[in-house]
Design a protein around this motif. Structure first.
Motif, PDB file in Angstrom:
ATOM      1  N   HIS A 200       0.771  -1.189   0.197  1.00 51.15           N
ATOM      2  CA  HIS A 200       0.013  -0.035   0.209  1.00 51.15           C
ATOM      3  C   HIS A 200       0.806   1.327   0.118  1.00 51.15           C
ATOM      4  O   HIS A 200       0.483   2.094  -0.677  1.00 51.15           O
ATOM      5  CB  HIS A 200      -0.948  -0.082   1.097  1.00 51.15           C
ATOM      6  CG  HIS A 200      -1.562   1.341   1.655  1.00 51.15           C
ATOM      7  ND1 HIS A 200      -0.788   1.927   2.767  1.00 51.15           N
ATOM      8  CD2 HIS A 200      -2.364   2.170   1.144  1.00 51.15           C
ATOM      9  CE1 HIS A 200      -1.161   3.181   2.769  1.00 51.15           C
ATOM     10  NE2 HIS A 200      -2.255   3.198   1.891  1.00 51.15           N
ATOM     11  N   HIS A 204       1.517   4.726  -2.938  1.00 49.32           N
ATOM     12  CA  HIS A 204       1.503   6.056  -2.797  1.00 49.32           C
ATOM     13  C   HIS A 204       2.537   6.778  -3.220  1.00 49.32           C
ATOM     14  O   HIS A 204       2.683   7.827  -3.910  1.00 49.32           O
ATOM     15  CB  HIS A 204       1.119   6.487  -1.172  1.00 49.32           C
ATOM     16  CG  HIS A 204      -0.094   6.387  -0.591  1.00 49.32           C
ATOM     17  ND1 HIS A 204      -1.191   7.262  -0.913  1.00 49.32           N
ATOM     18  CD2 HIS A 204      -0.823   5.214  -0.326  1.00 49.32           C
ATOM     19  CE1 HIS A 204      -2.190   6.829  -0.580  1.00 49.32           C
ATOM     20  NE2 HIS A 204      -2.126   5.678  -0.009  1.00 49.32           N
ATOM     21  N   PHE A 222      -6.584   7.681  -5.301  1.00 43.53           N
ATOM     22  CA  PHE A 222      -6.769   7.145  -3.773  1.00 43.53           C
ATOM     23  C   PHE A 222      -7.647   6.025  -3.746  1.00 43.53           C
ATOM     24  O   PHE A 222      -7.627   5.061  -2.999  1.00 43.53           O
ATOM     25  CB  PHE A 222      -7.048   8.557  -3.042  1.00 43.53           C
ATOM     26  CG  PHE A 222      -7.192   8.150  -1.545  1.00 43.53           C
ATOM     27  CD1 PHE A 222      -6.000   8.111  -0.662  1.00 43.53           C
ATOM     28  CD2 PHE A 222      -8.440   7.661  -0.931  1.00 43.53           C
ATOM     29  CE1 PHE A 222      -6.531   7.580   0.837  1.00 43.53           C
ATOM     30  CE2 PHE A 222      -8.811   7.394   0.410  1.00 43.53           C
ATOM     31  CZ  PHE A 222      -7.675   7.417   0.989  1.00 43.53           C
ATOM     32  N   HIS A 225      -7.018   2.703  -5.468  1.00 43.80           N
ATOM     33  CA  HIS A 225      -6.019   2.029  -4.847  1.00 43.80           C
ATOM     34  C   HIS A 225      -6.417   1.523  -3.474  1.00 43.80           C
ATOM     35  O   HIS A 225      -6.386   0.299  -3.423  1.00 43.80           O
ATOM     36  CB  HIS A 225      -4.765   3.048  -4.381  1.00 43.80           C
ATOM     37  CG  HIS A 225      -3.829   2.570  -3.602  1.00 43.80           C
ATOM     38  ND1 HIS A 225      -3.290   1.327  -3.585  1.00 43.80           N
ATOM     39  CD2 HIS A 225      -3.107   3.142  -2.512  1.00 43.80           C
ATOM     40  CE1 HIS A 225      -2.432   1.346  -2.683  1.00 43.80           C
ATOM     41  NE2 HIS A 225      -2.003   2.416  -2.199  1.00 43.80           N
ATOM     42  N   HIS A 226      -7.319   2.267  -2.850  1.00 45.66           N
ATOM     43  CA  HIS A 226      -7.808   1.647  -1.601  1.00 45.66           C
ATOM     44  C   HIS A 226      -8.776   0.452  -1.783  1.00 45.66           C
ATOM     45  O   HIS A 226      -8.901  -0.282  -0.983  1.00 45.66           O
ATOM     46  CB  HIS A 226      -8.267   2.811  -0.605  1.00 45.66           C
ATOM     47  CG  HIS A 226      -7.068   3.191   0.369  1.00 45.66           C
ATOM     48  ND1 HIS A 226      -6.952   2.470   1.387  1.00 45.66           N
ATOM     49  CD2 HIS A 226      -6.063   4.209   0.006  1.00 45.66           C
ATOM     50  CE1 HIS A 226      -5.685   3.020   1.835  1.00 45.66           C
ATOM     51  NE2 HIS A 226      -5.154   4.208   1.144  1.00 45.66           N
TER      52      HIS A 226
HETATM   53 CU   CU1 Z   1      -3.417   4.842   1.357  1.00 48.94          CU
END
Ligand code: CU1
Ligand code: CU1
Length: 288
Positions: A200, A204, A222, A225-226
């Motif tokens: 993770h 970023h 964001f 990705h999450h």
């Molecule tokens: Cu994150």
């Protein structure tokens, strides 16, 4: 009926259009900047005092699960067909493929100031001005792959090393633990340089720009990705049947982590939910 979150590389042109449109509308209504503010507010590290809920703590996964559900609720109020797609960075590893296309998130930042110049979230497109930042810039920035000191996205085998861990998290429940699914996935490593950023966290770093700090929500990637990180929690549960969120009960008064972290049945600010409430969301959504 549960709705479906899809792999971003499989979205149709219409699905992309609707996702973008709903994001821009949530931004226009001012709700989006509230999400950015909330994330900045909960961006506390384990070097600081007080309760940690979002990062460097067991509730990293349920906190972001709930956070994504809140955005998705806002998007679905605009367009009930929209869900948050996920970006599988173990497969989509190019800076020019999904999700970095003009019809979705737009591409890399330009060389001079890392400003994103393409797609609907470029400042010049007029609908994505950054208002809640940790810096003064009002435009979205990216540095895909970190041009000056290149890094790679996490690999399948690195992700696998997190999924293979049968224990959710271990004491002292922070960024220093070297065992447990949660930190292997969240990605705080020991050592210097790029090994310190795994899974993770490394994503970023790889995106760079706005994605580097507490205001990372300013980049719409964001959420993609999450969503993929969230999917890993579901996969981990399927692989380790019966394994649960830990700790099951709060650390006692003599423990360093007393009142610093959220146990399974404790409330997880800013919401009125517990990690236990977030462990099974199969009635709300599923992943395709
Ligand atoms: Cu994150
Ligand atoms: Cu976060």
């Amino acid at each position: 009926m549960a709705y479906t979150r899809k792999d971003v590389s499989t979205l149709t042109a219409a699905e992309k259009r609707r996702f973008v449109k709903a994001m821009l509308e949530v931004k226009k209504r001012g709700q989006y900047d509230e999400f950015v503010r909330t994330h900045i507010e909960y961006y506390t590290s384990d070097g600081e005092d007080g309760l940690r809920t979002a990062h460097m703590a067991p509730s990293f996964l349920p906190w972001h699960r709930r956070f994504l559900l809140e955005l998705e609720k806002a998007l679905r109020k605009v367009d009930a067909s929209v869900t948050v797609p996920y970006w599988d960075w173990t497969r989509e590893r190019s800076a020019t493929a999904a999700p970095w296309t003009k019809d979705l998130l737009g591409g890399d930042g330009r060389r001079s100031d890392r400003q994103v110049m393409t797609g609907p979230f470029a400042y010049s497109a007029g609908q994505w001005t950054i208002k809640e930042g940790v810096t003064d810039g009002s435009f979205l920035t990216r540095d895909l792959g970190r041009s000056r000191d290149p890094i790679e996205l996490p690999t399948k085998s690195e992700l696998e090393s997190a999924l293979a861990d049968p224990v959710y998290d271990v004491s002292p429940w922070d960024s220093t633990v070297t065992r447990g699914f949660r930190n292997r996935l969240e990605g705080w490593g020991t050592g210097r340089g790029t090994v310190a950023w795994r899974n993770h966290n490394r994503v970023h770093r790889w995106v760079g720009g706005a994605m580097l700090g507490g205001a990372s929500v300013n980049d719409p990637v964001f959420w993609l990705h999450h969503a993929f990180v969230d999917l890993q929690w579901t996969r981990w549960q399927q692989r380790h049947r019966g394994a649960r969120y830990l700790p099951a009960s709060p650390p006692g008064a003599g423990d360093d982590q007393h009142e610093r972290i959220v146990a399974r049945h404790q409330k997880m600010p800013p919401w009125d939910v517990t990690p236990d409430d977030m462990e099974d969301v199969s009635r709300i959504y599923r992943y395709a």
